[in-house]
Enzyme design. Structure first.
Site: not given
Length: 723
Positions: A343, A341
Site C-alpha cells: 500500500d 511495497c
C-alpha cells in the site's frame, strides 16, 4: 477517574531483572514503596532513596497477572518503549483492581481520551502554537528547487478526492496530464499513484506509490504513460528503476488477489528490482522474539545470541538498509527510482526515508530529520495510530515499522558519527513520543484524518489548538540532542554505507535501555555533550569579558596605550591566536595571554577577568586626578558590580564520573536526562533544573538551564526575562 478503583497501594515491590543494580531497600533486594494510579500515569515511589518512576498509561502495551506467590500478587507490565517491570502487590484484591484499571486506561477507545488533549506542559518553556509551523510541505519541496521545468505542482487532490492518504498538494511530471494522473490513481492500490518525494541536484528523483491492481493480466495505459513521463523528467538518464521492496513470493501472492506488480513487458525502458523486506506481521513477530531474548531470566551468552539470531530482527534491519542503499546509489548515479511495497505507507516510507538520509546532508540535521519525518511519514500517510496502537483496535494492524526506521537511522549514525547533528537521545525521544501520545504530532493515520478531527472532537476548530507539538519540545531542549562529534564542514553529500552483516549492531540503548545493569552510568555521548556545553558556556563568557574590556578602553579615550582587546565576536581559537600575537609584540601593558600557557578556556576566562578588573581601575585613574589617593574607594563599587555579573557563570562544572545522584537524592540512571546548572556548575535531574534564563555574564543572551536556587539569585540581582 471512574476507571481508577484503587488509587494508592502501600508496600508494593518493584522487581528488576538485574537486582545488583536495583539499589533496592527491601530485604529481597528490590525497591519497596507506594504505587499511585492517576488519570494519566502510574507512579511508583521508593521513599527510602526518593526515586520516582512515572509511566504513562498510553505507553503500556500489555499487563499480565501472574500466579500468586507468598509475597503477594505479581503484575507483569510491558511498555512500548521497552520497559518491562513486575509489581508485587500484597493483597490480591488490590492487584485485581490495579490490573483492571491499567488495562482500560492503557487502551482508550476514543481518540479524544489520548493524553495529548490533557497535557499542559506546565514545566516546559513553549506554547501550543510553537512547532506546528516549523515544517511546511511546500517549503520543503521549494528547498529542493521545485517546481521546475520538469516537475510541477498539481492540486487534483486538494479535497483528498483522488487519495485520502496523500497530502493535498502533489508534485508530478510537467508532461503528465490530468487524465494520465487520474487513470494511474485508479490503477494503484488506495489511489496512491506515483508522485515525487525527493529531487537530487543531478536531476534524478525518488517517486513513491502503491502496488498496481494488475492481477495476472490487467494493464493501464495511463499508468504506463506516467512512468514514461517520470523517465523523461530526468533527461540525463534513459532508464527508470522500479524498486519493489517486497519479497517476490509475496508480490506473486498479491497478484492472485488482483494486485501484484508491474508487467515488465508493458513498461518500456524500465528495470524492476525486488528486495526482501518482510510484511508487518513478520516484523511484529520478529520484535516480540527480540524482546523475549532481552527478557531472559537467566541470560547466558549462548541463549542471548541465539535469541537475537532467531528473532531475525537484525536481518530485517539489514534488508531495509540494503534496499535504501540501492536506491541512494541509483539516484546518485543519475537514475530516477520509483519505490513501492503493497500500500506504500510502510516499507516505502522506510526506504525512501533512509535513502534520503544517505543522499542529503540536510536530513541529517535536527531540523532536517524532522522535515523528513513530516514529509515521508506524516504527509504521505503512515498509519501511526494503527501501527502504534494509540487507541483500541485491531492488534494485527500494530507493527514496529517506525521503530525499524529509527533503528536503521541509528545504524547509519554508528558508521558515520561525524555526519549527524543529533545524538542517540534524539532518536530515543522521538521513538518514545511516537507511542506516548503526549504530543499531537503523530496522532491519527493521515493528514486528512488529522484535519477531520475537528469534526470528531467537540470545540476543536484546529487540531493544533488542543495539543502541543513534539518539535516545540525538541526545540526547547535542543542542547540535549546535539552530537558533539558533528562536523558540518566535513559532511559527505552521500554516505558510503556498508551493509555487510558485521556492521549491523544490536541497539542496546533502545531495547535494553531500562536494564541498568548492562549500561555504564554515563555514556560517552553524555560526557562529550557535557564537555561541549561547558566549553560553549566558557567561550560565551570570554566574549562577554572581551566586550567589557573593549568598552572600557574605548571610554578611556586611549586605545593605543590601554589594553588591546580582540574582536568580541571571535571564536575561542581566534581569541587564543590574538592573545599570543599581542604577547609576542609586547603591546599589552595590562596583561598578556601566552598561547603556550593556555591549556583550557578556564585560563582564558581567568586572565580576561584579571584584565577587566585592571581596565576598571585604569579607567578610574584616567578620569579622576586624585585617583592615586582614592583608587580603592572608586573602584570597589565597580568591581563589586562586576563580580555579581561574573559569578552568574559557573567556571568549574561538576564531573559526571563523581556524581551518582541529584541533590534531591534522585539517582542518576543511564539514559535519564540530567543537566548542569550554568551558574553553579552542579548536575541536576530534569525536574530540579526546570528554569532557563539568559545569564548576565554571557555575551549571547540565550536562555540556558539553571537550578532553582541560582535562578532566584540571578533574578534577584538582575532584571532579565526567563522562559
Amino acid at each position: 477517574m471512574e476507571l481508577i478503583r484503587t488509587p494508592k497501594v502501600e508496600n508494593v515491590r518493584m522487581l528488576y531483572r538485574y537486582p545488583a543494580q536495583s539499589g533496592g531497600t527491601s530485604g529481597a533486594g528490590d525497591p519497596s514503596g507506594t504505587l499511585y494510579l492517576t488519570a494519566t500515569h502510574l507512579i511508583f515511589v521508593d521513599h527510602v532513596v526518593k526515586r520516582e518512576n512515572w509511566i504513562l498509561h498510553t505507553l503500556i502495551s500489555s499487563i499480565e497477572k501472574l500466579s500468586i506467590t507468598t509475597t503477594g500478587s505479581p503484575l507483569l507490565m510491558r511498555c512500548k518503549h521497552f520497559l518491562c517491570v513486575t509489581f508485587i502487590i500484597p493483597k490480591e484484591r488490590d492487584a485485581h483492581d490495579i490490573y483492571l484499571s491499567i488495562y482500560q486506561l492503557s487502551q482508550p477507545t476514543n481518540i479524544e481520551d489520548l493524553y495529548c488533549f490533557n497535557y499542559t506542559a506546565s514545566n516546559e518553556h513553549f506554547d501550543k502554537e510553537d512547532g506546528w509551523h516549523q515544517y511546511a510541505y511546500d517549503s520543503e519541496f521549494q528547498r529542493m528547487g521545485l517546481p521546475n521545468q520538469h516537475w510541477t505542482q498539481t492540486t487534483i487532490n486538494t479535497n483528498y478526492e483522488i487519495c485520502d492518504t496523500y497530502p493535498r498538494t502533489l508534485y508530478c511530471p510537467s508532461t503528465a496530464t490530468k487524465q494520465v494522473l487520474l487513470g494511474s490513481a485508479n490503477f494503484r492500490s488506495k489511489g496512491r499513484l506515483p508522485v515525487l518525494t525527493y529531487l537530487h541536484k543531478n536531476g534524478a528523483t525518488i517517486c513513491r506509490c502503491a502496488q498496481p491492481l494488475s492481477g495476472f493480466s490487467a494493464r493501464c495505459v495511463e499508468d504506463e504513460q506516467l512512468f514514461n513521463c517520470i523517465l523523461k523528467a530526468n533527461p540525463k538518464s534513459n532508464v527508470l528503476y522500479v524498486v519493489d521492496t517486497r519479497p517476490m513470493i509475496n508480490a506473486m501472492v498479491n497478484k492472485a488477489q488482483g494486485k501484484g506488480y508491474e508487467n515488465e513487458y508493458f513498461y518500456e525502458k524500465t528495470k524492476f528490482h525486488f528486495f526482501g523486506i518482510e510484511n508487518i506481521h513478520v516484523m511484529r513477530g520478529s520484535l516480540q522474539k527480540l524482546m523475549d531474548a532481552c527478557e531472559l531470566k537467566v541470560p547466558s551468552m549462548n541463549a542471548f545470541l541465539s535469541g537475537i539470531e532467531g528473532s531475525g530482527w537484525l536481518r530485517h534491519v539489514k534488508s531495509v538498509l540494503e534496499t535504501s542503499a540501492f536506491i541512494a546509489k541509483a539516484v546518485n548515479d543519475g537514475i530516477s527510482v520509483v519505490v513501492h511495497c503493497s500500500d506504500g505507507w510502510d516499507r516505502t516510507a522506510q526506504t525512501c526515508g533512509i535513502a534520503s538520509l544517505i543522499l542529503e546532508p540536510y536530513y541529517r540535521t535536527i531540523d532536517g530529520f524532522q522535515a523528513l519525518i513530516e514529509k515521508e511519514w506524516l504527509s504521505f500517510g503512515h498509519k501511526f495510530s494503527d501501527r502504534c496502537g494509540h487507541i483500541q483496535g485491531d492488534s494485527k494492524e500494530m507493527a514496529p515499522v517506525f521503530t525499524q526506521f529509527l533503528d536503521a537511522t541509528w545504524q547509519l549514525a554508528q558508521q558515520f558519527p561525524q555526519h549527524w547533528e543529533f545524538n542517540e537521545r534524539y532518536l530515543l525521544t522521538i521513538h518514545d513520543h511516537v507511542h506516548s501520545c503526549q504530543f499531537g504530532t503523530f496522532i491519527a493515520n493521515s493528514d486528512k484524518e488529522r484535519r477531520d478531527l475537528r469534526h470528531v472532537i467537540p470545540l476543536l476548530n484546529k487540531f493544533t489548538e488542543r495539543t502541543y507539538s513534539l518539535w516545540a519540545y525538541i526545540g526547547s531542549h535542543r542542547a540535549e540532542f546535539l552530537n558533539p562529534l558533528y562536523v558540518p564542514e566535513s559532511t559527505q553529500h552521500i554516505l558510503d554505507v556498508n551493509v555487510s552483516p558485521q556492521t549491523i549492531k544490536f541497539w542496546r540503548g533502545l531495547y535494553n535501555r531500562f536494564e541498568f545493569g548492562v549500561h555504564p552510568r554515563h555514556s560517552l555521548t553524555e560526557v562529550l555533550v557535557a564537555a561541549h556545553n561547558h566549553i560553549s558556556s566558557l567561550e560565551n563568557h570570554i566574549q562577554y569579558l572581551e566586550e567589557q574590556i573593549s568598552m572600557i578602553t574605548s571610554a578611556s579615550g586611549d586605545h593605543h596605550n590601554s589594553c588591546v582587546s580582540p574582536d568580541p565576536l571571535m571564536s575561542a581559537s581566534d581569541l587564543y591566536k590574538s592573545a599570543a600575537t599581542q604577547s609576542n609584540g609586547n603591546s599589552n601593558f595590562i596583561g598578556s595571554l601566552d598561547l603556550d600557557e593556555i591549556d583550557s578556556p578556564l585560563k582564558l576566562v581567568a586572565e580576561s577577568i584579571h584584565r577587566l578588573e585592571k581596565c576598571k581601575a585604569m579607567e578610574a585613574s584616567l578620569t579622576d586626578p586624585l585617583a592615586d589617593l582614592r583608587l580603592n574607594e572608586d573602584t570597589s563599587g565597580a568591581v563589586s558590580d562586576l563580580m555579581v555579573t561574573l559569578e552568574s557563570v559557573g567556571l568549574e562544572w561538576q564531573s559526571l564520573h563523581s556524581t551518582k545522584e541529584c541533590p534531591c537524592a534522585t539517582p542518576f540512571e543511564p539514559f535519564a536526562p540530567k543537566l548542569h546548572c550554568h551558574t553553579c556548575g552542579q548536575m541536576f535531574c530534569i525536574r530540579c533544573i526546570d528554569k532557563r534564563i539568559p545569564l548576565p555574564g554571557h555575551y549571547h543572551k540565550r536562555p540556558v538551564p539553571v537550578c532553582r536556587h541560582c535562578y532566584k539569585n540571578v533574578m534577584r540581582s538582575n532584571s532579565i526575562d526567563c522562559i
